[in-house]
Design a protein around this motif. Structure first.
Motif, PDB file in Angstrom:
ATOM      1  N   SER A  56       0.831  -1.208   0.000  1.00 48.38           N
ATOM      2  CA  SER A  56       0.000   0.000   0.000  1.00 48.38           C
ATOM      3  C   SER A  56       0.864   1.256   0.000  1.00 48.38           C
ATOM      4  CB  SER A  56      -0.964   0.003   1.188  1.00 48.38           C
ATOM      5  OG  SER A  56      -0.284   0.275   2.398  1.00 48.38           O
ATOM      6  N   ALA A  57       2.044   1.159   0.601  1.00 47.91           N
ATOM      7  CA  ALA A  57       2.944   2.308   0.578  1.00 47.91           C
ATOM      8  C   ALA A  57       3.460   2.548  -0.846  1.00 47.91           C
ATOM      9  CB  ALA A  57       4.112   2.088   1.530  1.00 47.91           C
ATOM     10  N   LEU A  59       1.802   1.787  -3.594  1.00 48.33           N
ATOM     11  CA  LEU A  59       0.675   2.401  -4.300  1.00 48.33           C
ATOM     12  C   LEU A  59       0.588   3.881  -3.938  1.00 48.33           C
ATOM     13  CD1 LEU A  59      -1.988  -0.415  -3.801  1.00 48.33           C
ATOM     14  CD2 LEU A  59      -0.985   0.299  -5.984  1.00 48.33           C
ATOM     15  N   GLY A  60       0.831   4.183  -2.660  1.00 53.25           N
ATOM     16  CA  GLY A  60       0.836   5.576  -2.210  1.00 53.25           C
ATOM     17  C   GLY A  60       1.887   6.398  -2.944  1.00 53.25           C
ATOM     18  N   VAL A  63       0.549   7.229  -6.369  1.00 50.41           N
ATOM     19  CA  VAL A  63      -0.434   8.309  -6.280  1.00 50.41           C
ATOM     20  C   VAL A  63       0.273   9.642  -6.044  1.00 50.41           C
ATOM     21  CG1 VAL A  63      -2.309   9.248  -4.896  1.00 50.41           C
ATOM     22  CG2 VAL A  63      -2.301   6.828  -5.475  1.00 50.41           C
ATOM     23  N   TYR A  66       1.719  10.892  -9.152  1.00 52.65           N
ATOM     24  CA  TYR A  66       0.664  11.464  -9.993  1.00 52.65           C
ATOM     25  C   TYR A  66       0.327  12.890  -9.565  1.00 52.65           C
ATOM     26  CZ  TYR A  66      -3.981  12.049 -12.056  1.00 52.65           C
ATOM     27  OH  TYR A  66      -5.071  12.524 -12.740  1.00 52.65           O
ATOM     28  N   THR A  67       0.105  13.080  -8.256  1.00 52.70           N
ATOM     29  CA  THR A  67      -0.316  14.413  -7.797  1.00 52.70           C
ATOM     30  C   THR A  67       0.832  15.419  -7.859  1.00 52.70           C
ATOM     31  OG1 THR A  67       0.000  13.661  -5.510  1.00 52.70           O
ATOM     32  CG2 THR A  67      -2.229  13.600  -6.345  1.00 52.70           C
ATOM     33  N   THR A  92      -7.868  -1.358  -6.143  1.00 49.30           N
ATOM     34  CA  THR A  92      -7.891  -0.082  -5.433  1.00 49.30           C
ATOM     35  C   THR A  92      -8.510   1.042  -6.270  1.00 49.30           C
ATOM     36  OG1 THR A  92      -5.670   0.336  -6.271  1.00 49.30           O
ATOM     37  CG2 THR A  92      -5.838  -0.615  -4.059  1.00 49.30           C
ATOM     38  N   ARG A  93      -9.002   0.686  -7.459  1.00 49.45           N
ATOM     39  CA  ARG A  93      -9.560   1.643  -8.428  1.00 49.45           C
ATOM     40  C   ARG A  93      -8.571   2.703  -8.892  1.00 49.45           C
ATOM     41  NH1 ARG A  93     -15.708   2.728  -6.992  1.00 49.45           N
ATOM     42  NH2 ARG A  93     -16.322   0.579  -6.607  1.00 49.45           N
ATOM     43  N   LEU A  94      -7.310   2.480  -8.634  1.00 51.76           N
ATOM     44  CA  LEU A  94      -6.330   3.446  -9.139  1.00 51.76           C
ATOM     45  C   LEU A  94      -6.204   3.350 -10.653  1.00 51.76           C
ATOM     46  CD1 LEU A  94      -3.640   3.344  -6.317  1.00 51.76           C
ATOM     47  CD2 LEU A  94      -5.183   5.230  -6.926  1.00 51.76           C
ATOM     48  N   SER A  96      -8.457   3.869 -12.552  1.00 51.05           N
ATOM     49  CA  SER A  96      -9.242   4.971 -13.109  1.00 51.05           C
ATOM     50  C   SER A  96      -8.482   6.294 -13.045  1.00 51.05           C
ATOM     51  CB  SER A  96     -10.581   5.101 -12.366  1.00 51.05           C
ATOM     52  OG  SER A  96     -10.354   5.574 -11.058  1.00 51.05           O
ATOM     53  N   VAL A  97      -7.391   6.301 -12.286  1.00 54.24           N
ATOM     54  CA  VAL A  97      -6.597   7.528 -12.152  1.00 54.24           C
ATOM     55  C   VAL A  97      -5.526   7.601 -13.235  1.00 54.24           C
ATOM     56  CG1 VAL A  97      -4.882   8.687 -10.676  1.00 54.24           C
ATOM     57  CG2 VAL A  97      -6.974   7.710  -9.668  1.00 54.24           C
TER      58      VAL A  97
END
Ligand SMILES: Nc1ncnc2c1ncn2[C@@H]1O[C@H](COP(=O)(O)OP(=O)(O)O)[C@@H](O)[C@H]1O
Ligand SMILES: Nc1ncnc2c1ncn2[C@@H]1O[C@H](COP(=O)(O)OP(=O)(O)O)[C@@H](O)[C@H]1O
Lengths: 111, 137, 137, 111
Positions: A56-57, A59-60, A63, A66-67, A92-94, A96-97
């Protein structure tokens, strides 16, 4: 995690490999990306083909990449996802990002 | 046959790798698919990292205990920390539009997707999360 | 920094691999040579196998505890079993002519060659062997 | 531990690989050797080139291989020792028991 930075025309490809996890003391994807953004790079592909494991880290970190890019007026696309990473992004629906591409070549051309 | 193993360590994030490798070696006795092993390992990592970071506030002196127990049907992991636990029902859903771009908050969600049962347990000395993995499926 | 880890398990020889992998992952934080790591891992294996086989007579219910402790200077392993220990001084030398062709009896000898200090400890609940590894050499 | 049996003329080469340890549940070198001895093989080379790790039980297997062979009027030689295995044999003085060769070819020829 290891990485390698390649320039393909005006696109920056960051080829990641190994494990992107918390605890191995090397979740540094974010820092590496910010470095490129601060050089003024606007078009970035993260090649995940050699990433064997992500938590999860990790994946973080994706994200955050991305931001951060968005904040710099840049764009991050993903390429070469293994089934495992693809599954993680789906769950995690990422998915879609991110814009994702089967190959780095396609991702580079897509800009 | 693995029956019960307990690993007790201090709040040091590098222990997560050690626990994962212990598990990966122990799990060889069962004929699980590689992918499934990865997802269980991921769940175990998330729980251990949470115990260290949230449960024990990264205080090195505080301890984490990982218990692995197995019978023919299940592997059960219990990950204990010295904290007070948390309200599971108040956890935001990381897959909603407004949370999608948060860098945190996917650990428990992933655990709940990848193992066959999750329980939260409070005891006097701390908080525990129990992960159950079904061996027969 | 690894400070103190305890791994408690039942007398099952397949646990030796798990403990070894835990150690191999934990040891990455120090800059030890690959060969040295192999010799320490071997010593740890010998001590764990002895605890299971000789200390606990292969009785699954009996437990082995492996404690790893480290500071800047040393890693200290303690391997505890539920047995009564043995007389170290009565161990035959496996390198003499008459013992050379025996298939057993090289474990403690190898340990003594590969770690920097060996101690035997008795306590009420059982027997322990302590292996000390010098980090500064 | 894995093994592969090759016949080179009247010499049987058993190529071992992986870890030869107690606990992995596969210290079966002795059994494999006895199988060959019972087929009447008299000249045996154990190629240890791919053996990555060996513990005291593994050394015990080598010794048992040696003595079983002797009992059957056969001979076991070792080839291709890595530095690690060579060191182990030296420390335990088993190097005085075994004939060892740098290559399997030499070992085969030596009979
Ligand atoms: N062992 C724990 N003790 C206390 N709180 C916890 C524990 N595990 C999880 N939490 C709480 O649940 C939240 C969600 O955890 P998680 O889904 O793993 O995401 P993250 O760790 O990225 O925040 C954490 O932010 C924390 O508030
Ligand atoms: N933990 C232990 N408890 C009781 N006896 C032990 C223990 N460890 C070793 N021993 C004794 O010491 C002997 C030598 O051990 P070792 O050198 O490891 O060789 P091996 O295990 O092959 O016999 C054993 O045969 C046993 O009698």
């Amino acid at each position: 995690m290891k990485y390698e930075v390649l320039e393909k025309g005006n696109v920056t490809v960051i080829k990641l490999s190994g494990r992107i996890t918390l605890g191995s003391g090397d979740v540094k994807l974010r820092d590496k990306l910010v470095e490129e953004l601060e050089k003024g790079k606007k078009k970035i592909v993260l090649d995940l083909g050699e990433v064997s494991f992500m938590d999860s880290a990790g994946l973080g970190e994706l994200v955050a990449a991305y931001t951060s890019a968005k904040r710099h007026g840049a764009q991050v696309k993903l390429s070469n996802l293994t089934k495992k990473i693809d599954d993680l992004l789906d769950i995690t629906r990422l998915s879609s990002v991110f814009e994702t591409y089967n190959s780095t070549e396609e991702a580079v051309k897509s800009f | 046959m693995l029956n019960k193993v307990s690993i007790l360590f201090q709040s040091d994030l590098s222990m997560t790798d050690c626990v994962e490798e212990f598990f990966r070696t122990a799990v060889k006795r069962w004929d699980l698919e590689d992918d499934r092993i990865d997802w269980i390992a991921l769940s175990l990592r998330e729980a251990v990292n949470n115990a260290i970071i949230h449960g024990n506030s990264n205080l090195f002196e505080k301890k984490v205990e990982v218990v692995m127990e197995a019978n023919e049907k299940n592997i059960v992991f219990k990950i204990w920390d010295e904290g007070r636990g948390f309200d599971i029902n108040s956890l935001p859903d990381p897959t909603t539009e407004e949370n999608l771009l948060r860098p945190h908050g996917r650990g428990i969600f992933l655990i709940s997707k990848f193992v066959d049962g999750v329980k939260f347990i409070c005891r006097e000395t701390g908080f525990g999360i129990e992960l159950k993995v079904n061996l027969s499926k």
